[in-house]
Design a protein around this motif. Structure first.
Motif, mmCIF file in Angstrom:
data_model
loop_
_atom_site.group_PDB
_atom_site.id
_atom_site.type_symbol
_atom_site.label_atom_id
_atom_site.label_comp_id
_atom_site.label_asym_id
_atom_site.label_seq_id
_atom_site.Cartn_x
_atom_site.Cartn_y
_atom_site.Cartn_z
ATOM 1 N N SER A 132 37.063 49.227 36.407
ATOM 2 C CA SER A 132 36.438 47.907 36.508
ATOM 3 C C SER A 132 37.339 46.835 35.915
ATOM 4 C CB SER A 132 35.091 47.905 35.782
ATOM 5 O OG SER A 132 34.169 48.769 36.425
ATOM 6 N N GLY A 133 37.257 45.660 36.493
ATOM 7 C CA GLY A 133 38.044 44.539 36.002
ATOM 8 C C GLY A 133 37.835 43.323 36.873
ATOM 9 N N ARG A 134 38.474 42.231 36.491
ATOM 10 C CA ARG A 134 38.365 41.010 37.270
ATOM 11 C C ARG A 134 39.013 41.209 38.641
ATOM 12 N NH1 ARG A 134 41.816 37.677 34.845
ATOM 13 N NH2 ARG A 134 40.944 35.733 35.622
ATOM 14 N N ARG A 135 38.352 40.698 39.666
ATOM 15 C CA ARG A 135 38.912 40.695 41.015
ATOM 16 C C ARG A 135 39.159 39.265 41.489
ATOM 17 N NH1 ARG A 135 39.775 44.837 39.328
ATOM 18 N NH2 ARG A 135 39.030 46.893 39.990
ATOM 19 N N LEU A 136 38.359 38.327 41.015
ATOM 20 C CA LEU A 136 38.590 36.908 41.284
ATOM 21 C C LEU A 136 39.477 36.412 40.152
ATOM 22 C CD1 LEU A 136 34.906 35.929 42.196
ATOM 23 C CD2 LEU A 136 36.727 36.678 43.749
ATOM 24 N N LEU A 137 40.783 36.507 40.358
ATOM 25 C CA LEU A 137 41.754 36.240 39.298
ATOM 26 C C LEU A 137 42.023 34.738 39.252
ATOM 27 C CD1 LEU A 137 44.265 39.136 40.073
ATOM 28 C CD2 LEU A 137 42.086 39.227 38.836
ATOM 29 N N VAL A 138 41.584 34.091 38.194
ATOM 30 C CA VAL A 138 41.618 32.626 38.131
ATOM 31 C C VAL A 138 42.219 32.172 36.810
ATOM 32 C CG1 VAL A 138 40.198 30.537 38.136
ATOM 33 C CG2 VAL A 138 39.610 32.431 39.650
ATOM 34 N N VAL A 145 45.745 33.723 48.036
ATOM 35 C CA VAL A 145 46.294 32.916 46.953
ATOM 36 C C VAL A 145 45.840 31.469 47.123
ATOM 37 C CG1 VAL A 145 48.397 32.132 45.799
ATOM 38 C CG2 VAL A 145 48.309 34.421 46.803
ATOM 39 N N LEU A 146 45.271 30.915 46.082
ATOM 40 C CA LEU A 146 44.859 29.510 46.063
ATOM 41 C C LEU A 146 45.883 28.716 45.264
ATOM 42 C CD1 LEU A 146 42.648 27.364 46.721
ATOM 43 C CD2 LEU A 146 41.596 27.951 44.522
ATOM 44 N N ASP A 147 46.562 27.775 45.923
ATOM 45 C CA ASP A 147 47.586 26.956 45.279
ATOM 46 C C ASP A 147 47.032 25.572 44.961
ATOM 47 O OD1 ASP A 147 49.659 28.869 45.483
ATOM 48 O OD2 ASP A 147 49.994 28.305 47.576
ATOM 49 N N ASP A 148 47.486 25.011 43.842
ATOM 50 C CA ASP A 148 47.136 23.620 43.549
ATOM 51 C C ASP A 148 48.033 22.693 44.363
ATOM 52 O OD1 ASP A 148 49.595 23.546 42.248
ATOM 53 O OD2 ASP A 148 48.746 23.574 40.232
ATOM 54 N N THR A 149 47.889 21.376 44.155
ATOM 55 C CA THR A 149 48.634 20.419 44.960
ATOM 56 C C THR A 149 50.139 20.505 44.735
ATOM 57 O OG1 THR A 149 48.219 18.781 43.221
ATOM 58 C CG2 THR A 149 46.730 18.787 45.108
ATOM 59 N N ALA A 150 50.540 21.103 43.602
ATOM 60 C CA ALA A 150 51.966 21.271 43.331
ATOM 61 C C ALA A 150 52.493 22.592 43.883
ATOM 62 C CB ALA A 150 52.219 21.202 41.825
ATOM 63 N N GLY A 151 51.624 23.345 44.563
ATOM 64 C CA GLY A 151 52.037 24.626 45.131
ATOM 65 C C GLY A 151 52.031 25.768 44.143
ATOM 66 N N LYS A 152 51.367 25.606 43.002
ATOM 67 C CA LYS A 152 51.327 26.651 41.976
ATOM 68 C C LYS A 152 50.023 27.437 42.109
ATOM 69 C CE LYS A 152 52.820 27.205 37.217
ATOM 70 N NZ LYS A 152 54.119 27.709 37.673
ATOM 71 N N PRO A 153 50.104 28.770 42.122
ATOM 72 C CA PRO A 153 48.879 29.568 42.233
ATOM 73 C C PRO A 153 47.927 29.330 41.059
ATOM 74 C CG PRO A 153 50.802 30.909 42.738
ATOM 75 C CD PRO A 153 51.316 29.619 42.181
ATOM 76 N N VAL A 154 46.667 29.082 41.390
ATOM 77 C CA VAL A 154 45.643 28.915 40.358
ATOM 78 C C VAL A 154 44.557 29.981 40.471
ATOM 79 C CG1 VAL A 154 46.025 26.451 40.035
ATOM 80 C CG2 VAL A 154 44.423 27.217 41.801
ATOM 81 N N ALA A 155 44.568 30.740 41.577
ATOM 82 C CA ALA A 155 43.576 31.803 41.751
ATOM 83 C C ALA A 155 44.094 32.780 42.801
ATOM 84 C CB ALA A 155 42.226 31.235 42.165
ATOM 85 N N ILE A 156 43.777 34.070 42.608
ATOM 86 C CA ILE A 156 44.255 35.122 43.508
ATOM 87 C C ILE A 156 43.157 36.167 43.700
ATOM 88 C CG2 ILE A 156 45.956 36.981 43.825
ATOM 89 C CD1 ILE A 156 47.875 35.373 42.024
ATOM 90 N N LEU A 157 43.004 36.627 44.931
ATOM 91 C CA LEU A 157 42.154 37.776 45.233
ATOM 92 C C LEU A 157 43.059 38.891 45.760
ATOM 93 C CD1 LEU A 157 39.235 38.961 45.636
ATOM 94 C CD2 LEU A 157 39.405 38.149 48.004
ATOM 95 N N PRO A 158 43.339 39.933 44.943
ATOM 96 C CA PRO A 158 44.161 41.047 45.435
ATOM 97 C C PRO A 158 43.403 41.774 46.549
ATOM 98 C CG PRO A 158 43.860 41.126 43.043
ATOM 99 C CD PRO A 158 42.871 40.157 43.577
ATOM 100 N N CYS A 159 43.982 41.837 47.732
ATOM 101 C CA CYS A 159 43.230 42.324 48.887
ATOM 102 C C CYS A 159 44.153 43.093 49.833
ATOM 103 C CB CYS A 159 42.599 41.129 49.615
ATOM 104 S SG CYS A 159 41.311 41.566 50.792
ATOM 105 N N TYR A 160 43.564 44.062 50.545
ATOM 106 C CA TYR A 160 44.328 44.913 51.451
ATOM 107 C C TYR A 160 43.564 45.097 52.758
ATOM 108 C CZ TYR A 160 46.855 46.078 47.182
ATOM 109 O OH TYR A 160 47.588 46.005 46.008
ATOM 110 N N LEU A 161 44.315 45.131 53.862
ATOM 111 C CA LEU A 161 43.757 45.498 55.156
ATOM 112 C C LEU A 161 43.911 47.009 55.281
ATOM 113 C CD1 LEU A 161 42.541 44.279 57.780
ATOM 114 C CD2 LEU A 161 44.862 44.339 58.726
ATOM 115 N N LYS A 162 42.770 47.706 55.459
ATOM 116 C CA LYS A 162 42.778 49.165 55.381
ATOM 117 C C LYS A 162 42.344 49.806 56.682
ATOM 118 C CE LYS A 162 42.331 51.672 52.122
ATOM 119 N NZ LYS A 162 41.540 52.698 51.414
#
Length: 405
Positions: free
Chosen positions: A136-142, A81-98
């Motif tokens: 198929s779909g977006r994985r770099l969720l921005v 999860v990428l947060d902006d300076t206010a702590g709000k998510p601006v980008a997410i990579l859904p990911c799993y350790l398998k």
């Protein structure tokens, strides 16, 4: 995690979707789209983004909360999860350790065997994907905005940093969009292609209009299959929204368990998952049931996107010629045409879909390999494989059932 741009944003890893508010996740995954209710009168896109139900908070959290995709099943959440300076998510990579390669549909078992024969340790690995779902779909969720491209690049680099921090062999971003693939390529990921079969709605008026575009022999074959599939008093019912009941989920789950046990040995999903899905996404679900004398005997689960009907799971308790084709393929095409959806995706593989009007379509994934020697071997293999996939696609296109101009 990489420290670039930390003056403006920061990366963190969460192990559960509960750590990200639903509205914040969906603002990155499906920006502009409502979480419930009509999909904006079926508009195909908002600001260039189509709605994909599989990357929504509702779908992924249902997998997690039902116990289908957790650390115990080999899917430990490591969402970036990428947060902006206010702590709000601006980008997410859904990911799993398998700890295995099951439920992915981009097969790397041969890679794992080769690496471990050479003395390496392939598992655990990181997987950026939707569990059990070859869509198929977006994985770099921005979130949209002037920094969107930079945030995508940050996620791509952050995925590598996460893999290095865990000391894993690899990170796999599967069934990604071509736009995401370009960003990942720029960050030194290797690209892999494969083939699926998708239906394209060429603004057909109805199913008969679609059939009229086929060669006469193919048109007659489909009509015969549809007729034979419904012999013996079989009727087809479409359920969505409030019509989805626990009884209908009970019926479908029996089909899913029977087919899943024969295909995989142990089905991936449990009964609770389908209840959670019905509670949270009823308006985004199309359940097609086949009934004989009022008793459900087969069914197919579809999820509804803004421009695509996604066929997922199928099962039956009785053998009936062509019923699989009718419930999974023809009914999906018919529904998509009547509701103005441009595409139908009916899952992975299956060249038999070609004769039913589904077109060969290239899918894409990206792979980061830590070991340099192993990376070179995989890169050489993928170069040959991409050429073969392209040749196969061209050859398959020659067998399309449409009339020759």
């Amino acid at each position: 995690m990489p420290d670039s741009d930390t003056s403006e944003a920061s990366l963190r890893v969460v192990s559960s979707l509960k750590e990200v508010a639903r509205a914040d996740w969906d603002a990155c995954a499906n920006p502009g789209w409502p979480s419930v209710g009509p999909l904006c009168d079926r508009r195909p896109a908002i600001d260039g983004v189509t709605y994909n139900p599989f990357i929504s908070h509702d779908f992924l959290s249902a997998l997690e909360e039902s116990g289908a995709a957790t650390g115990k099943t080999g899917w430990l959440g490591q969402h970036l999860v990428l947060d902006d300076t206010a702590g709000k998510p601006v980008a997410i990579l859904p990911c799993y350790l398998k700890s295995h390669s099951m439920g992915e549909y981009v097969f790397d078992h041969a890679w794992a065997d080769a690496f471990e024969r050479a003395g390496g340790r392939y598992y655990p690995k990181l997987q950026a994907s939707v569990p059990f779902t070859p869509v198929s779909g977006r994985r770099l969720l921005v979130r949209p905005g002037e920094d969107a491209d930079r945030h995508r690049a940050t996620l791509a680099a952050g995925g590598i940093a996460l893999a290095e921090r865990h000391g894993v062999s690899s990170l796999h971003v599967t069934f990604a969009t071509e736009a995401d693939i370009e960003v990942l390529k720029a960050s030194d990921y290797l690209v892999r292609t494969d083939q699926q079969f998708h239906f394209v709605n060429e603004n057909y008026r109805d199913f008969d209009d679609f059939l009229e575009q086929l060669a006469s022999r193919k048109r007659k074959a489909i009509r015969r299959e549809r007729r034979d599939a419904l012999e013996g008093g079989i009727e087809v019912e479409h359920l969505t929204g409030r019509d989805l009941t626990e009884d209908s989920w009970d019926a479908f789950f029996a089909f899913y368990i029977d087919t899943g046990s024969r295909k995989w040995g142990q089905p991936y999903l449990n009964r609770r998952f389908f209840s959670l899905l019905g509670e949270r996404m009823a308006d985004r679900i199309l359940l097609i049931l086949a009934k004989r004398n009022g008793r459900p005997i087969a069914g197919a689960l579809n999820l509804i996107g803004s421009n695509t009907l996604y066929g997922r799971y199928w099962g039956t308790l009785e053998e009936q010629p062509f019923l699989h084709f009718e419930v999974c393929y023809y009914q999906a095409i018919d529904w998509a045409i009547r509701h103005g959806l441009p595409h139908v995706e009916a899952g992975a593989q299956g060249e038999h879909k070609l004769a039913r009007g589904y077109r060969p379509t290239t899918t894409h994934s990206a792979h980061w390999i830590a070991n340099k020697s192993f990376r070179k071997a995989v890169a050489d293999f993928l170069s040959r494989e991409r050429r073969q996939v392209a040749r196969d696609g061209e050859a398959l296109a020659e067998f399309m059932p449409f009339r020759k101009e």
